[in-house]
Motif scaffolding. Structure first.
Motif: not given
Length: 64
Positions: A4-10, A16-27, A47-52
């Motif tokens: 899941i792509e993340i580019s904002t503070a929001s 918090r809505l899915d603590l097991a998902a995988d995320y990646i910063l795009t900004a 948090f059991t997911g990943t944050l790239d």
């Protein structure tokens, strides 16, 4: 499933809505405007997911 792509503070907060998902910063995300960031996950529901960070940064994070 793709990260899941993340580019904002929001978007970062929405982890918090899915603590097991995988995320990646795009900004870079600057949290200057948030005076007390609530941690994502805790000892009961960690948090059991990943944050790239993908070369991006989260800056000015304050947890009181």
């Amino acid at each position: 499933m793709a990260a899941i792509e993340i580019s904002t503070a929001s978007g970062l907060s929405d982890i918090r809505l899915d603590l097991a998902a995988d995320y990646i910063l795009t900004a870079d995300i600057d949290l200057t405007s948030i005076t007390n960031w609530e941690p994502i996950g805790d000892s009961t529901t960690p948090f059991t997911g990943t944050l790239d960070f993908a070369g991006f940064a989260i800056s000015n994070l304050t947890i009181s």
